[in-house]
Design a protein around this motif. Structure first.
Motif, PDB file in Angstrom:
ATOM      1  N   LYS A 142       0.780  -1.404  -0.173  1.00 43.28           N
ATOM      2  CA  LYS A 142      -0.037  -0.173   0.017  1.00 43.28           C
ATOM      3  C   LYS A 142       0.636   1.302  -0.157  1.00 43.28           C
ATOM      4  O   LYS A 142       0.597   2.253  -0.645  1.00 43.28           O
ATOM      5  CB  LYS A 142      -0.818  -0.038   1.213  1.00 43.28           C
ATOM      6  N   ASP A 143       1.819   1.174   0.934  1.00 45.31           N
ATOM      7  CA  ASP A 143       2.816   2.409   0.708  1.00 45.31           C
ATOM      8  C   ASP A 143       3.523   2.530  -0.560  1.00 45.31           C
ATOM      9  O   ASP A 143       3.434   3.621  -1.171  1.00 45.31           O
ATOM     10  CB  ASP A 143       4.146   2.004   1.754  1.00 45.31           C
ATOM     11  N   GLN A 144       3.717   1.629  -1.314  1.00 47.89           N
ATOM     12  CA  GLN A 144       4.288   1.721  -2.694  1.00 47.89           C
ATOM     13  C   GLN A 144       3.141   2.300  -3.652  1.00 47.89           C
ATOM     14  O   GLN A 144       3.525   3.193  -4.548  1.00 47.89           O
ATOM     15  CB  GLN A 144       4.660   0.162  -3.186  1.00 47.89           C
ATOM     16  N   GLU A 145       2.005   1.696  -3.626  1.00 50.99           N
ATOM     17  CA  GLU A 145       0.824   2.095  -4.350  1.00 50.99           C
ATOM     18  C   GLU A 145       0.443   3.784  -3.928  1.00 50.99           C
ATOM     19  O   GLU A 145       0.441   4.436  -4.894  1.00 50.99           O
ATOM     20  CB  GLU A 145      -0.390   1.484  -4.140  1.00 50.99           C
ATOM     21  N   LYS A 146       0.565   4.194  -2.669  1.00 52.65           N
ATOM     22  CA  LYS A 146       0.483   5.436  -2.304  1.00 52.65           C
ATOM     23  C   LYS A 146       1.388   6.415  -2.786  1.00 52.65           C
ATOM     24  O   LYS A 146       1.082   7.550  -3.144  1.00 52.65           O
ATOM     25  CB  LYS A 146       0.408   5.593  -0.696  1.00 52.65           C
ATOM     26  N   ALA A 147       2.817   5.906  -2.812  1.00 50.41           N
ATOM     27  CA  ALA A 147       3.873   6.661  -3.330  1.00 50.41           C
ATOM     28  C   ALA A 147       3.700   7.125  -4.894  1.00 50.41           C
ATOM     29  O   ALA A 147       3.886   8.028  -5.301  1.00 50.41           O
ATOM     30  CB  ALA A 147       5.311   6.124  -3.139  1.00 50.41           C
ATOM     31  N   ALA A 148       3.220   5.921  -5.592  1.00 50.90           N
ATOM     32  CA  ALA A 148       3.056   5.842  -6.781  1.00 50.90           C
ATOM     33  C   ALA A 148       1.871   6.914  -7.289  1.00 50.90           C
ATOM     34  O   ALA A 148       2.135   7.640  -8.201  1.00 50.90           O
ATOM     35  CB  ALA A 148       2.744   4.485  -7.521  1.00 50.90           C
ATOM     36  N   GLU A 149       0.771   6.718  -6.393  1.00 51.57           N
ATOM     37  CA  GLU A 149      -0.196   7.686  -6.609  1.00 51.57           C
ATOM     38  C   GLU A 149       0.088   8.977  -6.393  1.00 51.57           C
ATOM     39  O   GLU A 149      -0.289  10.130  -6.919  1.00 51.57           O
ATOM     40  CB  GLU A 149      -1.597   7.052  -5.501  1.00 51.57           C
ATOM     41  N   VAL A 150       0.778   9.251  -5.387  1.00 47.41           N
ATOM     42  CA  VAL A 150       1.196  10.669  -4.841  1.00 47.41           C
ATOM     43  C   VAL A 150       2.164  11.267  -6.041  1.00 47.41           C
ATOM     44  O   VAL A 150       1.886  12.328  -6.533  1.00 47.41           O
ATOM     45  CB  VAL A 150       2.121  10.586  -3.597  1.00 47.41           C
ATOM     46  N   THR A 151       2.926  10.250  -6.744  1.00 47.40           N
ATOM     47  CA  THR A 151       3.762  10.800  -7.893  1.00 47.40           C
ATOM     48  C   THR A 151       2.943  11.404  -9.026  1.00 47.40           C
ATOM     49  O   THR A 151       3.081  12.241  -9.737  1.00 47.40           O
ATOM     50  CB  THR A 151       4.987  10.037  -8.267  1.00 47.40           C
ATOM     51  N   ARG A 152       1.789  10.293  -9.132  1.00 46.37           N
ATOM     52  CA  ARG A 152       1.154  10.510 -10.260  1.00 46.37           C
ATOM     53  C   ARG A 152       0.166  11.668 -10.179  1.00 46.37           C
ATOM     54  O   ARG A 152      -0.050  12.619 -10.996  1.00 46.37           O
ATOM     55  CB  ARG A 152       0.097   9.379 -10.663  1.00 46.37           C
ATOM     56  N   VAL A 153      -0.323  12.087  -8.962  1.00 46.11           N
ATOM     57  CA  VAL A 153      -1.132  13.327  -8.634  1.00 46.11           C
ATOM     58  C   VAL A 153      -0.264  14.443  -8.574  1.00 46.11           C
ATOM     59  O   VAL A 153      -0.505  15.575  -9.256  1.00 46.11           O
ATOM     60  CB  VAL A 153      -1.722  12.862  -7.176  1.00 46.11           C
ATOM     61  N   ARG A 154       1.078  14.411  -8.008  1.00 41.49           N
ATOM     62  CA  ARG A 154       1.913  15.507  -8.423  1.00 41.49           C
ATOM     63  C   ARG A 154       2.071  15.865  -9.674  1.00 41.49           C
ATOM     64  O   ARG A 154       2.266  17.037 -10.300  1.00 41.49           O
ATOM     65  CB  ARG A 154       3.321  15.164  -7.717  1.00 41.49           C
ATOM     66  N   LEU A 155       2.253  14.757 -10.708  1.00 38.82           N
ATOM     67  CA  LEU A 155       2.863  15.166 -12.015  1.00 38.82           C
ATOM     68  C   LEU A 155       1.053  15.874 -12.625  1.00 38.82           C
ATOM     69  O   LEU A 155       1.411  16.731 -13.538  1.00 38.82           O
ATOM     70  CB  LEU A 155       2.775  13.822 -13.165  1.00 38.82           C
ATOM     71  N   GLU A 156      -0.047  15.145 -12.179  1.00 36.01           N
ATOM     72  CA  GLU A 156      -1.159  15.811 -12.730  1.00 36.01           C
ATOM     73  C   GLU A 156      -1.149  17.356 -12.015  1.00 36.01           C
ATOM     74  O   GLU A 156      -1.919  18.157 -13.056  1.00 36.01           O
ATOM     75  CB  GLU A 156      -2.513  15.015 -12.177  1.00 36.01           C
TER      76      GLU A 156
END
Length: 639
Positions: free
Chosen positions: A530-544
């Motif tokens: 979940k931490d990895q998924e959250k990190a990926a989601e945070v990076t994606r959200v940052r890009l967006e």
């Protein structure tokens, strides 16, 4: 204009009234085609005579009747005469305090008259009478010639503005409308703004001094700008169509000239053919005369028969040659005529092709004009939709930013809580397991309390993990643990009877603890995933967010440009407001001067009245003195 004065005098005398001298003087001084009776107090008889005169007058194009203190009856008589007039283009009725009857007469005028293009009704009271003003607006909707209408200071309320809005939706000729210094307000301004998309001819609408908000005034100005752009595009298209029609007419004239030239050449060739046929006929006649002479010579001179025969043979040969020449000439003329006819047909075909090409070009130009108009409308709609989208995207951006921040904060808090709880539960579980193995036989009550605390912790872990849908199967394990807790409680009650059963229960608890440890390891693995998924989601959200920030930067630049335009428009509005203030000050000074003149006129009228009263009293005294001193006065008592 002299004929106009004579006709006015005759009509006044026919109605049994004397013509007004001031009106006659104004008629004598006015230029051709313009009648200015401003500030002249017109009586009902004068209005009746002018109304009859205007029914047949064919020279006046401007009629100025401002500040004439017209009565209701006089105004109705004048406007009835103008209903059938087809020459007057400009009508000024400023400052005549027209009321219900005047508004109804104006409505009749707008319905029947087809020539008036400018109508000034400033400083009247048309808006006070709602029904009459509604009739006036209905007539304005049906009018197709009026271009300019001045309704300043007419006490028009928001209901009158709504009637005007309905009229403007149907009117297709009015271009300028002045509604300054009325009582239109917010509702009337909204009604006028809502009607403007249906009207494509009005390009100037003045609404100052009506207590209308600035956004509505700006919307009105934008609509007026759009209509001005449409008018300019329409005028340009008309100019282009006019130029194309001129070119078509020029080409038609050239073709007609070429056709006439061709017909002239054909006529000349026909005349030449006639002349050549006449010449050939003359030659044939001459040859016939020569043959006759030779026949007479042969008959007369038989001795010279051989010579005559030889001459006859020669003459016959010449006649044959002339006949051949004539045949060849006729063939050449026929071929020439055929060639000319072919050339004429070809030129006609070329002329028809050119004309069809020009017609196609004209239709293409018309289609381009229509496409340009459609593109203008589409661009307007796109601008509106982009503005709406810009506003929605701003709201969505703020909402999404807030939601993302909240989600990130909540996710971080949940992760920290879950990590702390999992670590604490692992440490407590290991500590309690060793403690339970050592003291199970000795301290059954302590093991029962420890089990209860462990079950509570596991319940808390279960409650914290219920929020995530992927951990739904943990409830089954917790249910099994609750059942085990119940069994442990029952076993605790029976431990006094069977110590062996307690040891077996302890071994079962060890196995369950091992299962819980494995479960905790699985939960830790899931938490890491979940931490990895959250990190990926945070990076994606940052890009967006970065992309959205880029788009917002572009939109901010566009907004700055719009702000600059708005500032320019505000500066223009300030300049216009200053101009309006200056005009208002000028108008106030003019009103003050008019009031001063009115006061002076009233003083003069009072002085004249006093003089007339003195004269009347003097005449009365003189008459009394004359009567008292006459012989009739002495004889009257004897009678």
């Amino acid at each position: 204009m002299e004929e106009f004065r004579r006709t006015y005098s005759r009509l006044c005398k026919e109605s049994g009234a004397e013509p007004q001298e001031t009106v006659l003087q104004q008629m004598h001084q006015l230029p051709q085609g313009r009648l200015d009776l401003a500030t002249q107090s017109l009586t009902v008889d004068t209005c009746r005579a002018l109304g009859k005169l205007l029914q047949k007058e064919a020279l006046l194009t401007e009629l100025i009747l401002s500040d004439c203190m017209l009565s209701e009856e006089g105004a109705v008589l004048l406007l009835q005469g103008l209903c059938v007039n087809t020459i007057v283009r400009f009508l000024d009725l400023k400052g005549n305090n027209l009321r219900a009857a005047g508004a109804e007469a104006l409505a009749k005028l707008l319905r029947q008259n087809k020539s008036i293009q400018s109508l000034t009704l400033e400083w009247n009271s048309l808006g006070t009478w709602e029904e009459a003003f509604a009739a006036f607006c209905g007539a304005l909707a049906a009018n197709g010639t009026l271009r300019q209408l001045d309704l300043r200071n007419n006490q028009i309320s928001h209901k009158g503005a709504e009637e005007l809005a309905l009229a403007l939706k149907s009117n297709t000729s009015l271009q300028q409308l002045d509604l300054r210094w009325n009582h239109i307000g917010l509702l009337g301004g909204r009604a006028l703004v809502n009607c403007l998309p249906s009207n494509r001819t009005l390009w100037k609408l003045e609404l100052a001094g009506n207590s209308i908000p600035g956004d509505i005034l700006r919307a009105v100005e934008q609509a007026m700008d759009h209509n001005q752009d449409r008018q300019t595009a329409f005028r340009e298209s008309q100019a282009r169509a006019h130029v194309l029609s001129k070119e078509v007419r020029h080409l038609r004239e050239e073709k007609s000239k070429q056709f006439l030239d061709l017909m002239e050449t054909i006529d000349r060739q026909r005349e030449e053919m006639v002349r050549s046929s006449k010449a050939s006929a003359a030659r044939v006649g001459q040859l016939q005369e020569a043959l006759n002479e030779r026949h007479s010579i042969i008959n007369a001179l038989k001795a010279k028969l051989q010579m005559a025969e030889a001459a006859l043979a020669l003459s016959e040969q010449k006649a044959q040659d002339l006949g051949e020449l004539l045949a060849t000439a006729e063939q050449e003329q026929r071929s020439l005529a055929q060639r000319q006819a072919k050339e004429h047909r070809l030129e006609q075909q070329e002329a028809a092709e050119r004309e069809s090409k020009l017609l196609r070009d004209l239709s293409a130009a018309n289609e381009k004009n229509l496409l340009l108009q459609n593109q203008v409308d589409e661009l307007e709609r796109k601008v509106k939709s982009q503005q709406d989208q810009l506003f929605l995207t701003r709201q969505e951006l703020t909402n999404t930013a807030a939601e993302l921040k909240m989600r990130a904060v909540q996710a971080e808090e949940r992760l920290e809580l879950e990590k702390k709880r999992s670590r604490k539960s692992l440490e407590d579980a290991e500590h309690l397991r060793f403690k339970e193995v050592e003291h199970m036989t000795r301290h059954l009550e302590e093991s029962e309390r420890a089990m209860q605390e462990r079950v509570q912790r596991l319940e808390a872990v279960r409650l914290s993990l219920e929020e995530q849908q992927r951990l739904a199967h943990l409830e089954e394990k917790l249910r099994l643990l609750a059942q085990a807790r119940d069994e442990a409680q029952s076993a605790c009650l029976q431990q006094k009877q069977a110590v062996a059963d307690a040891q077996a229960r302890a071994s079962q608890l060890d196995r369950q603890v091992e299962g819980l440890r494995r479960r905790l390891e699985e939960l830790q693995q899931e938490l890491s995933n979940k931490d990895q998924e959250k990190a990926a989601e945070v990076t994606r959200v940052r890009l967006e967010l970065q992309e959205q920030n880029g788009r917002l930067q572009a939109e901010l630049t566009a907004q700055e440009a719009l702000k600059e335009k708005a500032a320019a428009l505000e500066r223009q509005l300030k300049v216009m407001a200053s101009d309006h203030r200056e005009a208002l000050l000028d108008r106030e000074s003019e009103n003050a001067s008019l009031r001063e003149k009115l006061r002076l006129n009233q003083a003069e009228i009072a002085r004249i009245r006093d003089e007339e009263a003195q004269r009347a009293s003097f005449l009365q005294n003189a008459v009394l003195a004359y009567v008292q001193g006459s012989p009739l006065r002495t004889l009257s008592p004897q009678k």
